[in-house]
Write a protein that holds these residues in place. Structure first.
Motif, PDB file in Angstrom:
ATOM      1  N   LYS A 193       0.821  -1.207   0.000  1.00  0.00           N
ATOM      2  CA  LYS A 193       0.000   0.000   0.000  1.00  0.00           C
ATOM      3  C   LYS A 193       0.856   1.258   0.000  1.00  0.00           C
ATOM      4  O   LYS A 193       0.547   2.233  -0.710  1.00  0.00           O
ATOM      5  CB  LYS A 193      -0.963  -0.018   1.188  1.00  0.00           C
ATOM      6  N   GLU A 204       0.610   3.745  -3.226  1.00  0.00           N
ATOM      7  CA  GLU A 204       0.201   5.137  -3.015  1.00  0.00           C
ATOM      8  C   GLU A 204       1.265   6.073  -3.576  1.00  0.00           C
ATOM      9  O   GLU A 204       0.950   7.130  -4.136  1.00  0.00           O
ATOM     10  CB  GLU A 204      -0.031   5.419  -1.532  1.00  0.00           C
ATOM     11  N   GLN A 216       0.920   6.162  -7.281  1.00  0.00           N
ATOM     12  CA  GLN A 216      -0.305   6.857  -7.689  1.00  0.00           C
ATOM     13  C   GLN A 216      -0.116   8.374  -7.766  1.00  0.00           C
ATOM     14  O   GLN A 216      -0.866   9.050  -8.474  1.00  0.00           O
ATOM     15  CB  GLN A 216      -1.433   6.531  -6.703  1.00  0.00           C
ATOM     16  N   TRP A 239      -6.195   6.733  -9.199  1.00  0.00           N
ATOM     17  CA  TRP A 239      -6.084   5.466  -8.488  1.00  0.00           C
ATOM     18  C   TRP A 239      -6.552   4.312  -9.383  1.00  0.00           C
ATOM     19  O   TRP A 239      -6.070   3.186  -9.240  1.00  0.00           O
ATOM     20  CB  TRP A 239      -6.892   5.515  -7.198  1.00  0.00           C
ATOM     21  N   THR A 294       0.144  11.818   0.293  1.00  0.00           N
ATOM     22  CA  THR A 294       0.275  10.384   0.027  1.00  0.00           C
ATOM     23  C   THR A 294       0.077   9.582   1.305  1.00  0.00           C
ATOM     24  O   THR A 294      -0.575   8.524   1.297  1.00  0.00           O
ATOM     25  CB  THR A 294       1.661  10.081  -0.579  1.00  0.00           C
ATOM     26  N   ALA A 311      -3.590   9.431   2.209  1.00  0.00           N
ATOM     27  CA  ALA A 311      -4.259   8.430   1.373  1.00  0.00           C
ATOM     28  C   ALA A 311      -3.958   7.025   1.887  1.00  0.00           C
ATOM     29  O   ALA A 311      -4.831   6.148   1.875  1.00  0.00           O
ATOM     30  CB  ALA A 311      -3.811   8.579  -0.079  1.00  0.00           C
ATOM     31  N   LEU A 312      -2.736   6.804   2.348  1.00  0.00           N
ATOM     32  CA  LEU A 312      -2.381   5.515   2.948  1.00  0.00           C
ATOM     33  C   LEU A 312      -3.215   5.254   4.199  1.00  0.00           C
ATOM     34  O   LEU A 312      -3.737   4.149   4.393  1.00  0.00           O
ATOM     35  CB  LEU A 312      -0.899   5.492   3.306  1.00  0.00           C
TER      36      LEU A 312
END
Length: 206
Positions: free
Chosen positions: A44, A48, A51, A56, A167, A170-171
Motif C-alpha cells: 500500500k 500510493e 499513484q 487510483w 500520500t 491516502a495511505l
C-alpha cells in the motif's frame, strides 16, 4: 461532507466509487479496513507513491502487474533488487515506468528492513500515527492531517521516498487508520466495527 450515491443494490456508497466497478469493489472490500500484515502494508505504501499525480484507477488496473514486478511486494526480496532490476522495470509496460518511483520502491524496501529491526514490524510503526477521530461524526474531506504530516516528516528523516503528507493521508485511508466512509455509506459501519475489534500492534524491538 462526504457525498454518496445509491448503487444498483439500493445501498448508499461514497460517491467517489461510482465511476467504475473496480472502484466499487475496492471501496467495498478493502478501503478503510484495518491492515496489519507488513507485506500488504508495504504494498500500500508503494502503490500510493506510484499513484502520485495519477488516478487510483490506473493503479488498480495495473496492481497485479506491480505485484509480479516487485516480488508480490516482499520487501526482503525487493531490497535485493539491483540497478539491472531497476533498468528492467523501467522497460516494463505493465507498471508505471517512472524511474524515480521504481528506485524509491527499492530504497523503501531497504528502509522497511531497518524499521522492522527498530520497531518489530512496519505495522507497529505506522499505527503509532493513527489519528483520533469520533466516528459518529461525518468525516471531513481532507488531503492531509496533523498525523499524516508528522508521519511523512519522520519517514523522510528515515530515508523513505515518495511519502509526502498527502500520500500518507491516502495511505491512512486505505489501510483503515481512519474511517473516511460517509456515515450513511454501507461500508462505514463495517469499517467502524473492524476498527473497534482490531488489535493495534505494539512496538517490539527485535
Amino acid at each position: 461532507m462526504i457525498e454518496t450515491f445509491t448503487a444498483a443494490d439500493n445501498k448508499a456508497r461514497c460517491k467517489w466509487c461510482a465511476a467504475t466497478q473496480q472502484y466499487m469493489d475496492y471501496h467495498d472490500n478493502e478501503w478503510g479496513y484495518p491492515v496489519v500484515d507488513d507485506q500488504r502494508l508495504f504494498e500500500k505504501v508503494c502503490l500510493e507513491g506510484f499513484q502520485s499525480g495519477l488516478s487510483w484507477l490506473t493503479i488498480l488496473n495495473k496492481r497485479e502487474n506491480f505485484r509480479a514486478a516487485f516480488a508480490n511486494f516482499d520487501f526482503n526480496q525487493v531490497a535485493q533488487f539491483t540497478e539491472q532490476d531497476a533498468e528492467r522495470l523501467v522497460l516494463d509496460a505493465g507498471i508505471i515506468r517512472h524511474r524515480g518511483k521504481i528506485n524509491a520502491t527499492i530504497n523503501n524496501a531497504k528502509r522497511a528492513q531497518q524499521m522492522i529491526k527498530e520497531f518489530g514490524s512496519l505495522a507497529a510503526y505506522f499505527w503509532q500515527y493513527e489519528p483520533k477521530r469520533d466516528e459518529s461524526i461525518e468525516p471531513e474531506v481532507l488531503a492531509t492531517c496533523d498525523e499524516s504530516i508528522a508521519l511523512s516528516k519522520d519517514l523522510k528523516k528515515r530515508g523513505w521516498k515518495f511519502v509526502g503528507p498527502t500520500t500518507m493521508y491516502a495511505l491512512m485511508q486505505a489501510m483503515g487508520m481512519v474511517n473516511d466512509h460517509a456515515l450513511n455509506c454501507i461500508s462505514h459501519a463495517k469499517s467502524k466495527k473492524l476498527r473497534e475489534e482490531f488489535k493495534r500492534p505494539i512496538v517490539v524491538t527485535i
